[in-house]
Design an enzyme around this catalytic site. Structure first.
Site, PDB file in Angstrom:
ATOM      1  N   LYS A  56      46.231  11.416  52.717  1.00 10.94           N
ATOM      2  CA  LYS A  56      45.240  11.852  53.700  1.00 10.94           C
ATOM      3  C   LYS A  56      44.475  10.659  54.272  1.00 10.94           C
ATOM      4  O   LYS A  56      44.201  10.614  55.480  1.00 10.94           O
ATOM      5  CB  LYS A  56      44.286  12.871  53.054  1.00 10.94           C
ATOM      6  N   GLN A  62      39.389  18.282  46.878  1.00  8.69           N
ATOM      7  CA  GLN A  62      40.766  18.320  46.394  1.00  8.69           C
ATOM      8  C   GLN A  62      40.892  19.183  45.142  1.00  8.69           C
ATOM      9  O   GLN A  62      40.106  19.055  44.203  1.00  8.69           O
ATOM     10  CB  GLN A  62      41.237  16.883  46.095  1.00  8.69           C
ATOM     11  N   ASP A 116      39.904  22.931  55.473  1.00  7.46           N
ATOM     12  CA  ASP A 116      40.941  23.457  54.580  1.00  7.46           C
ATOM     13  C   ASP A 116      41.185  24.947  54.806  1.00  7.46           C
ATOM     14  O   ASP A 116      42.200  25.499  54.390  1.00  7.46           O
ATOM     15  CB  ASP A 116      40.528  23.226  53.119  1.00  7.46           C
TER      16      ASP A 116
END
Length: 286
Positions: free
Chosen positions: A53, A97, A120
């Site tokens: 990322k 995460q 997300d």
């Protein structure tokens, strides 16, 4: 028949090229999209994802911040950090995460992220918007599957689609997105009776269960499109999908490989969501 191999790497690169142009326009307008990633603990797979990322942000010229916290970080400290990121004008997307350590409540953490920065797509508001058909961020992997099929000219309008897996991350949002695309969707899972019979009636089969090489030719209708979302690490260190690629490619009309398929799309869609968030923030500020 040997299936057409869907090149996720190329489709993701094409999307990244388009995003690069959008980012340049935003930069010229004085707006630099910013993504904050929070990593709690030292899960090896998570470390790889976070590095990927970071690289994608660098490739596009995005402002990228990674907060690496110890595995024993208290939940209230993590939420305090998220609230600070919510308030930061330099940050347009926040990603925590997974997996998180067992002492941290996933739902509390997701709920603490501003829905406007939920790139997300897991915030309850984002999930609700998806289900009722309103605008909002969509989880990156299912969104990447839709983007990939569009790029390949694969329409699910009026088609029967089977999704194997019912997780909040892939299976459920995947089904909702497919319904938006006018597909007739069957969601299959560990309790589905006669699973191969059910899936072999589908024009498109999407596998997202995390079991290597689980889907064999008996699961697949001849000529169906097969999308493999699974990424599994085998004992020999190699990656495998949920689909027995070599066997199923002889039955399907099109199939995604692992690696080189859906995985590349996930990060590209995360970048797309972050750029979209920055664009909305800039428009609101005017």
């Amino acid at each position: 028949m040997t299936a057409t191999i869907i090149d996720g790497k190329k489709i993701a690169n094409d999307l990244m090229s388009r995003l690069h142009t959008e980012v340049q326009s935003l930069l010229e307008a004085g707006v630099r999209p910013g993504l904050a990633v929070v990593l709690v603990g030292e899960d090896p797979a998570s470390q790889v994802y976070v590095r990927n990322k970071e690289k994608a942000c660098g490739d596009l010229g995005l402002h990228s911040v990674v907060h690496r916290l110890d595995a024993d970080t208290p939940q209230d400290k993590l939420i305090e950090l998220i609230r600070a990121l919510n308030a930061s004008s330099e940050i347009h997307g926040i990603l925590v995460q997974k997996p998180l350590p067992s002492h941290i409540d996933d739902k509390a953490v997701i709920g603490a992220i501003s829905a406007e920065k939920d790139v997300d797509g897991f915030h309850p508001i984002s999930v609700g918007n998806l289900l009722i058909g309103d605008e909002g961020f969509v989880p990156c992997t299912p969104a990447g599957v839709i983007e990939m099929m569009r790029a390949e000219g694969i329409s699910v309008d009026g088609k029967r689609v089977a999704v194997i897996g019912r997780s909040n991350i892939v299976g459920k949002p995947m089904a909702a997105l497919l319904i938006r695309e006018n597909a007739t969707v069957t969601v299959c899972h560990s309790k589905t009776a006669n699973l191969p019979q059910v899936t072999s009636e589908a024009d498109v089969l999407i596998a997202a269960i995390g079991r290597p090489n689980f889907v064999t030719p008996e699961f697949v209708k001849p000529g169906a499109v097969v999308i493999d979302v699974g990424v599994n690490r085998l004992p020999n260190g190699k990656l495998a999908g949920d689909v027995d690629f070599d066997a199923v490619k002889e039955v399907a009309s099109a199939i995604t490989p692992v690696p080189g398929g859906v995985g590349r799309m996930t990060i590209a869609m995360l970048m797309k969501n972050t750029v979209e968030s920055a664009r909305k923030a800039a428009a609101t500020a005017k």
